[in-house]
Design a protein around this motif. Sequence first.
Motif, PDB file in Angstrom:
ATOM      1  N   PRO A   7       0.742  -1.223   0.182  1.00 51.75           N
ATOM      2  CA  PRO A   7       0.122   0.106   0.049  1.00 51.75           C
ATOM      3  C   PRO A   7       0.976   1.313  -0.156  1.00 51.75           C
ATOM      4  CG  PRO A   7      -0.348  -1.338   1.722  1.00 51.75           C
ATOM      5  CD  PRO A   7       0.900  -1.990   1.184  1.00 51.75           C
ATOM      6  N   TRP A   8       0.357   2.243  -0.874  1.00 54.67           N
ATOM      7  CA  TRP A   8       1.256   3.421  -0.781  1.00 54.67           C
ATOM      8  C   TRP A   8       0.601   4.697  -0.976  1.00 54.67           C
ATOM      9  CZ3 TRP A   8       6.040   3.691   0.396  1.00 54.67           C
ATOM     10  CH2 TRP A   8       6.739   4.867   0.479  1.00 54.67           C
ATOM     11  N   GLY A   9       0.373   5.734  -0.297  1.00 60.81           N
ATOM     12  CA  GLY A   9       0.059   6.900  -0.290  1.00 60.81           C
ATOM     13  C   GLY A   9      -1.030   6.843   0.503  1.00 60.81           C
ATOM     14  N   THR A  10      -1.982   7.751   0.334  1.00 59.99           N
ATOM     15  CA  THR A  10      -3.030   7.948   1.473  1.00 59.99           C
ATOM     16  C   THR A  10      -4.586   7.760   0.792  1.00 59.99           C
ATOM     17  OG1 THR A  10      -3.305  10.482   0.888  1.00 59.99           O
ATOM     18  CG2 THR A  10      -1.765   9.893   2.679  1.00 59.99           C
ATOM     19  N   CYS A  11      -4.487   7.594  -0.257  1.00 58.16           N
ATOM     20  CA  CYS A  11      -5.665   7.353  -1.226  1.00 58.16           C
ATOM     21  C   CYS A  11      -6.204   5.758  -1.605  1.00 58.16           C
ATOM     22  CB  CYS A  11      -5.854   8.487  -2.251  1.00 58.16           C
ATOM     23  SG  CYS A  11      -5.632   9.864  -1.692  1.00 58.16           S
ATOM     24  N   GLY A  12      -5.362   5.125  -1.282  1.00 59.76           N
ATOM     25  CA  GLY A  12      -5.727   3.435  -1.566  1.00 59.76           C
ATOM     26  C   GLY A  12      -5.050   3.123  -2.739  1.00 59.76           C
ATOM     27  N   TRP A  13      -3.816   3.590  -3.369  1.00 58.20           N
ATOM     28  CA  TRP A  13      -2.751   3.140  -4.122  1.00 58.20           C
ATOM     29  C   TRP A  13      -2.153   1.919  -3.595  1.00 58.20           C
ATOM     30  CZ3 TRP A  13      -2.409   5.380  -9.134  1.00 58.20           C
ATOM     31  CH2 TRP A  13      -3.005   6.456  -9.284  1.00 58.20           C
ATOM     32  N   VAL A  14      -1.778   0.946  -4.783  1.00 55.59           N
ATOM     33  CA  VAL A  14      -0.962  -0.303  -4.445  1.00 55.59           C
ATOM     34  C   VAL A  14       0.054  -0.403  -5.403  1.00 55.59           C
ATOM     35  CG1 VAL A  14      -1.229  -2.732  -4.003  1.00 55.59           C
ATOM     36  CG2 VAL A  14      -3.004  -1.452  -3.278  1.00 55.59           C
ATOM     37  N   ILE A  15       1.176  -0.698  -4.762  1.00 53.42           N
ATOM     38  CA  ILE A  15       2.372  -1.231  -5.803  1.00 53.42           C
ATOM     39  C   ILE A  15       2.520  -2.639  -5.598  1.00 53.42           C
ATOM     40  CG2 ILE A  15       4.717  -1.139  -6.098  1.00 53.42           C
ATOM     41  CD1 ILE A  15       4.570   1.790  -4.666  1.00 53.42           C
ATOM     42  N   HIS A  32      10.234  -6.231 -11.682  1.00 49.77           N
ATOM     43  CA  HIS A  32       9.613  -4.814 -11.734  1.00 49.77           C
ATOM     44  C   HIS A  32       8.284  -4.716 -10.973  1.00 49.77           C
ATOM     45  CE1 HIS A  32       7.787  -7.431 -15.186  1.00 49.77           C
ATOM     46  NE2 HIS A  32       6.581  -6.633 -14.530  1.00 49.77           N
ATOM     47  N   TYR A  33       7.721  -3.640 -10.922  1.00 50.82           N
ATOM     48  CA  TYR A  33       6.437  -3.337  -9.945  1.00 50.82           C
ATOM     49  C   TYR A  33       5.554  -2.542 -11.134  1.00 50.82           C
ATOM     50  CZ  TYR A  33       9.788  -3.946  -6.031  1.00 50.82           C
ATOM     51  OH  TYR A  33      10.706  -4.366  -5.289  1.00 50.82           O
ATOM     52  N   LEU A  34       4.146  -3.159 -10.522  1.00 50.21           N
ATOM     53  CA  LEU A  34       3.056  -2.564 -11.143  1.00 50.21           C
ATOM     54  C   LEU A  34       2.372  -1.487 -10.219  1.00 50.21           C
ATOM     55  CD1 LEU A  34       1.511  -5.765 -12.381  1.00 50.21           C
ATOM     56  CD2 LEU A  34       3.250  -4.435 -13.761  1.00 50.21           C
ATOM     57  N   ASP A  41      -7.897  -0.379 -10.957  1.00 48.55           N
ATOM     58  CA  ASP A  41      -7.331  -0.376 -12.506  1.00 48.55           C
ATOM     59  C   ASP A  41      -5.928  -0.371 -12.285  1.00 48.55           C
ATOM     60  OD1 ASP A  41      -9.865  -0.718 -13.524  1.00 48.55           O
ATOM     61  OD2 ASP A  41     -10.119   1.322 -13.725  1.00 48.55           O
ATOM     62  N   ALA A  42      -5.029  -1.145 -13.047  1.00 46.90           N
ATOM     63  CA  ALA A  42      -3.541  -1.121 -13.333  1.00 46.90           C
ATOM     64  C   ALA A  42      -3.323   0.289 -14.207  1.00 46.90           C
ATOM     65  CB  ALA A  42      -2.996  -2.383 -13.715  1.00 46.90           C
ATOM     66  N   VAL A  43      -2.292   0.880 -13.712  1.00 47.12           N
ATOM     67  CA  VAL A  43      -1.411   1.985 -14.566  1.00 47.12           C
ATOM     68  C   VAL A  43      -0.823   1.086 -15.399  1.00 47.12           C
ATOM     69  CG1 VAL A  43      -0.037   3.872 -14.332  1.00 47.12           C
ATOM     70  CG2 VAL A  43      -1.594   3.333 -12.625  1.00 47.12           C
ATOM     71  N   SER A  44      -0.603   1.504 -16.731  1.00 48.08           N
ATOM     72  CA  SER A  44      -0.036   0.905 -17.873  1.00 48.08           C
ATOM     73  C   SER A  44       1.474   1.153 -17.769  1.00 48.08           C
ATOM     74  CB  SER A  44      -0.285   1.314 -19.284  1.00 48.08           C
ATOM     75  OG  SER A  44      -0.069   2.696 -19.407  1.00 48.08           O
ATOM     76  N   THR A  48      10.358   0.730 -11.431  1.00 47.95           N
ATOM     77  CA  THR A  48      11.148   0.358 -10.417  1.00 47.95           C
ATOM     78  C   THR A  48      10.478   0.617  -8.969  1.00 47.95           C
ATOM     79  OG1 THR A  48      12.214   2.440 -10.139  1.00 47.95           O
ATOM     80  CG2 THR A  48      13.300   0.817 -11.539  1.00 47.95           C
ATOM     81  N   LEU A  49      10.763   0.294  -7.914  1.00 49.58           N
ATOM     82  CA  LEU A  49      10.019   0.453  -6.723  1.00 49.58           C
ATOM     83  C   LEU A  49      10.069   2.171  -6.697  1.00 49.58           C
ATOM     84  CD1 LEU A  49       8.419  -0.413  -4.456  1.00 49.58           C
ATOM     85  CD2 LEU A  49      10.336  -0.879  -3.011  1.00 49.58           C
ATOM     86  N   ALA A  50      11.205   2.704  -6.773  1.00 54.15           N
ATOM     87  CA  ALA A  50      11.268   4.154  -6.714  1.00 54.15           C
ATOM     88  C   ALA A  50      10.370   4.859  -7.693  1.00 54.15           C
ATOM     89  CB  ALA A  50      12.842   4.731  -6.632  1.00 54.15           C
ATOM     90  N   GLU A  51      10.430   4.226  -8.859  1.00 50.79           N
ATOM     91  CA  GLU A  51       9.882   5.031  -9.707  1.00 50.79           C
ATOM     92  C   GLU A  51       8.038   4.983  -9.377  1.00 50.79           C
ATOM     93  OE1 GLU A  51      12.129   4.371 -13.931  1.00 50.79           O
ATOM     94  OE2 GLU A  51      10.842   2.895 -13.210  1.00 50.79           O
ATOM     95  N   ALA A  52       7.774   3.922  -8.877  1.00 53.83           N
ATOM     96  CA  ALA A  52       6.347   3.654  -8.416  1.00 53.83           C
ATOM     97  C   ALA A  52       5.849   4.647  -7.474  1.00 53.83           C
ATOM     98  CB  ALA A  52       5.925   2.172  -8.033  1.00 53.83           C
ATOM     99  N   LYS A  53       6.919   4.624  -6.480  1.00 50.99           N
ATOM    100  CA  LYS A  53       6.717   5.488  -5.224  1.00 50.99           C
ATOM    101  C   LYS A  53       6.282   6.930  -5.738  1.00 50.99           C
ATOM    102  CE  LYS A  53       8.509   2.599  -1.638  1.00 50.99           C
ATOM    103  NZ  LYS A  53       9.619   2.300  -0.707  1.00 50.99           N
ATOM    104  N   ASN A  54       7.336   7.170  -6.367  1.00 48.70           N
ATOM    105  CA  ASN A  54       7.421   8.675  -6.903  1.00 48.70           C
ATOM    106  C   ASN A  54       6.195   8.916  -7.824  1.00 48.70           C
ATOM    107  OD1 ASN A  54       9.872   9.382  -5.873  1.00 48.70           O
ATOM    108  ND2 ASN A  54      11.046   8.847  -7.438  1.00 48.70           N
ATOM    109  N   TYR A  55       5.644   8.119  -8.625  1.00 46.16           N
ATOM    110  CA  TYR A  55       4.515   8.233  -9.481  1.00 46.16           C
ATOM    111  C   TYR A  55       3.220   8.440  -8.691  1.00 46.16           C
ATOM    112  CZ  TYR A  55       0.984   6.829 -13.022  1.00 46.16           C
ATOM    113  OH  TYR A  55      -0.077   7.119 -13.846  1.00 46.16           O
ATOM    114  N   ILE A  56       2.874   7.876  -7.640  1.00 49.54           N
ATOM    115  CA  ILE A  56       2.048   7.671  -6.806  1.00 49.54           C
ATOM    116  C   ILE A  56       1.971   9.203  -6.027  1.00 49.54           C
ATOM    117  CG2 ILE A  56       0.509   6.864  -4.935  1.00 49.54           C
ATOM    118  CD1 ILE A  56       1.615   4.041  -5.852  1.00 49.54           C
ATOM    119  N   SER A  57       3.252   9.382  -5.361  1.00 51.08           N
ATOM    120  CA  SER A  57       3.263  10.639  -4.656  1.00 51.08           C
ATOM    121  C   SER A  57       3.134  11.957  -5.340  1.00 51.08           C
ATOM    122  CB  SER A  57       4.756  10.792  -4.278  1.00 51.08           C
ATOM    123  OG  SER A  57       4.900   9.721  -2.970  1.00 51.08           O
ATOM    124  N   ALA A  58       3.605  11.853  -6.801  1.00 48.34           N
ATOM    125  CA  ALA A  58       3.380  12.864  -7.581  1.00 48.34           C
ATOM    126  C   ALA A  58       1.923  13.250  -8.098  1.00 48.34           C
ATOM    127  CB  ALA A  58       3.807  12.812  -8.915  1.00 48.34           C
TER     128      ALA A  58
END
Length: 67
Positions: A7-15, A32-34, A41-44, A48-58
Amino acid sequence: MIGNPIPWGTCGWVILEEGKLNPVTLQLDVTHYLVVQPSGDAVSGIFTLAEAKNYISALETKDSKKE
């Protein structure tokens, strides 16, 4: 094969971990990570783990500025 959800972020995102089962160690070798939206729904793309975290945070930062 899909591994552990993170679980990542505050709105229910999952890596999700994705990789192959190692026949010697019987552990998942993560390649890799999704990213899954709160809607389920999955993001296309793959991340990497860092990219996924940054994507959600942004996205969460962008959404919080709209409010």
